[in-house]
Design an enzyme around this catalytic site. Structure first.
Site, PDB file in Angstrom:
ATOM      1  N   CYS A   1       0.922  -1.182  -0.077  1.00 18.43           N
ATOM      2  CA  CYS A   1      -0.206   0.158   0.018  1.00 18.43           C
ATOM      3  C   CYS A   1       0.871   1.212   0.003  1.00 18.43           C
ATOM      4  O   CYS A   1       1.530   1.409   0.872  1.00 18.43           O
ATOM      5  CB  CYS A   1      -0.967   0.190   1.216  1.00 18.43           C
ATOM      6  SG  CYS A   1      -1.834   1.429   1.358  1.00 18.43           S
TER       7      CYS A   1
ATOM      8  N   CYS B   1      -4.492   0.708   8.544  1.00 20.40           N
ATOM      9  CA  CYS B   1      -3.965  -0.377   8.390  1.00 20.40           C
ATOM     10  C   CYS B   1      -2.775  -0.878   9.140  1.00 20.40           C
ATOM     11  O   CYS B   1      -1.548  -1.050   8.707  1.00 20.40           O
ATOM     12  CB  CYS B   1      -3.753  -1.173   7.150  1.00 20.40           C
ATOM     13  SG  CYS B   1      -5.297  -1.155   6.215  1.00 20.40           S
TER      14      CYS B   1
ATOM     15  N   CYS C   1      -7.539   2.987  -2.687  1.00 21.96           N
ATOM     16  CA  CYS C   1      -6.859   1.845  -1.659  1.00 21.96           C
ATOM     17  C   CYS C   1      -6.940   0.727  -1.982  1.00 21.96           C
ATOM     18  O   CYS C   1      -8.111   0.278  -2.673  1.00 21.96           O
ATOM     19  CB  CYS C   1      -7.876   2.409  -0.503  1.00 21.96           C
ATOM     20  SG  CYS C   1      -7.803   1.307   0.920  1.00 21.96           S
TER      21      CYS C   1
ATOM     22  N   GLU D   1     -34.018  -7.303  15.466  1.00 22.91           N
ATOM     23  CA  GLU D   1     -32.872  -6.087  14.866  1.00 22.91           C
ATOM     24  C   GLU D   1     -33.618  -4.696  15.217  1.00 22.91           C
ATOM     25  O   GLU D   1     -34.968  -4.649  14.628  1.00 22.91           O
ATOM     26  CB  GLU D   1     -32.523  -6.265  13.799  1.00 22.91           C
ATOM     27  CG  GLU D   1     -31.751  -5.123  13.032  1.00 22.91           C
ATOM     28  CD  GLU D   1     -30.509  -4.811  13.651  1.00 22.91           C
ATOM     29  OE1 GLU D   1     -30.124  -3.632  14.021  1.00 22.91           O
ATOM     30  OE2 GLU D   1     -29.696  -5.751  14.028  1.00 22.91           O
TER      31      GLU D   1
ATOM     32  N   ASN E   1     -25.308 -11.548  18.297  1.00 24.62           N
ATOM     33  CA  ASN E   1     -24.056 -10.819  17.322  1.00 24.62           C
ATOM     34  C   ASN E   1     -24.504  -9.442  17.789  1.00 24.62           C
ATOM     35  O   ASN E   1     -24.536  -8.652  17.021  1.00 24.62           O
ATOM     36  CB  ASN E   1     -24.474 -11.041  15.954  1.00 24.62           C
ATOM     37  CG  ASN E   1     -23.143 -10.390  15.312  1.00 24.62           C
ATOM     38  OD1 ASN E   1     -22.107 -10.330  15.360  1.00 24.62           O
ATOM     39  ND2 ASN E   1     -23.544 -10.064  13.899  1.00 24.62           N
TER      40      ASN E   1
ATOM     41  N   CYS F   1     -17.380  -9.039  17.812  1.00 19.99           N
ATOM     42  CA  CYS F   1     -16.187  -8.221  17.048  1.00 19.99           C
ATOM     43  C   CYS F   1     -15.318  -7.559  18.161  1.00 19.99           C
ATOM     44  O   CYS F   1     -14.308  -6.787  17.710  1.00 19.99           O
ATOM     45  CB  CYS F   1     -16.862  -7.200  16.057  1.00 19.99           C
ATOM     46  SG  CYS F   1     -17.791  -5.832  17.018  1.00 19.99           S
TER      47      CYS F   1
END
Length: 372
Positions: free
Chosen positions: A4, A15, A84, A259, A304, A331
């Site tokens: 990159c 990143c 990107c 949801e 989740n 996550c």
């Protein structure tokens, strides 16, 4: 040197792990996860599910910045990121066309310091199923919408992959990505996606995983774990567009998805209609409110939650109804640990890391819990 140029020239450092060999990235993430979960003595650790190294993101979130050349799409300090390498070449091309088109029709980027200008963000989402894209313009007001409408035909001639175009109005002088009002400039209002042959739909405000390759493996794995116990009822909390629940659909099985975002539920219902199983039900409700108003319980519960985790109220509810099995997709392993400390009736059967966010310290993890 990485692959990159933005990172190597210090224009973008998002990143942060891109200099690490990919095997080292996976090792560090797995070591971190083991350190957090070893106190719960998981019975089985599965190998991490890997990500492609490039072109794996399906969504670009571009800050619109003012410059002498016109709108710059990328970072807030006037750095363009339209090339990107996390986006595939078709997304890069559409971003380039969009940036140039915005300059040609004279759209001014919002200047945070001066509090002037209109365009705040450009959001681009791509379907890996057919390559179609959704383009969203986040504006400060309605002022330039006629100009966007008038010039839109020229942009789509350059980028025919664009099928859905919307304007989102975000008038507040704060770093908020989008507002409540969404205005469609295109007849089409959604993208179609498919994971493992399961139809999924993406609308402007519906949450969708940003790494389709890894998300596909995550949903498939969760469904395999669920199917092992052949449950009659499965509940999917924080279901988004229904990815987990729809993958678990089967004859003579009831799937309930919950949801809070109505657009996501609309997508899930469209998928359920296309699949054709009668036992699929999706409701636009807050998960906590739903659990307070039901006396039933599922055989298997899928959760989740967002990065903050389930929290005390939902953990207490799970402990109260104690479904036989819980599939927890997280996550944020730190908030997962806090929840596991409250779910004392359960033991961890197996754990698998899914590298949803390659080249960063972040990852997704799927934990299979069974009642002790």
């Amino acid at each position: 040197m990485s692959f990159c140029s933005y990172y190597d020239t210090h224009q973008c450092r998002s990143c942060g792990w891109i200099d690490f060999h990919y095997a080292e990235q996976l090792k560090q993430k797995n070591d971190h996860l083991r350190l957090l979960l070893n106190p719960f003595t998981p019975q089985e650790w599965l190998h991490p599910s890997q990500s492609p190294l490039k072109a794996f993101r399906n969504k670009a979130k571009m800050v619109a910045s003012p410059s002498l050349s016109g709108v710059v799409l990328g970072l807030s300090d006037d750095v363009s990121l339209i090339g990107c390498p996390l986006y595939d070449i078709s997304m890069q091309r559409v971003l380039e066309h969009t940036q140039q088109w915005l300059r040609e029709i004279g759209i001014q980027a919002y200047d945070v310091k001066a509090k002037k200008g209109e365009l705040k963000y450009v959001l681009l989402t791509r379907s890996t199923y057919d390559g179609s894209m959704m383009l969203r313009f986040v504006l400060r007001s309605h002022g330039v919408i006629p100009r966007l409408k008038k010039g839109l035909e020229a942009l789509i001639a350059l980028s025919p992959e664009i099928k859905v175009v919307t304007v989102n109005i975000q008038p507040v002088h704060m770093a908020i990505m989008e507002g409540e009002e969404e205005i469609f400039l295109s007849e089409q209002s959604r993208l179609e996606e498919q994971f493992n042959g399961v139809p999924l739909f993406i609308r402007p405000k519906s949450f969708f995983q940003t790494n389709p390759s890894v998300a596909e493996k995550l949903y498939k794995t969760a469904a395999e774990w669920v199917n092992e116990s052949t449950p009659k009822t499965v509940w999917d909390l924080f279901c988004g567009v229904g990815g987990f629940g729809l993958h678990c659909a089967a004859e003579d099985r009831t799937i309930v998805g919950i949801e809070i975002e109505p657009e996501a539920i609309e997508c899930a219902r469209d998928s359920a209609e296309k699949i054709g199983f009668k036992g699929l039900s999706f409701e636009a409700l807050d998960a906590a409110s739903f659990t307070l108003n039901t006396a039933k319980k599922p055989d298997v519960l899928i959760v989740n939650p967002p990065r903050r985790g389930l929290g005390e109220q939902l953990c207490k509810w799970i402990e109260k109804i104690t479904p036989a099995e819980v599939m927890y997709s997280s996550c944020n392993a730190a908030s997962l640990v806090k929840d596991l400390e409250k779910l004392t009736s359960y033991e961890i059967v197996r754990v698998q890391l899914f590298d949803m966010f390659a080249h960063t310290e972040h990852y997704e993890v799927l934990v299979h819990l069974k009642k002790r």
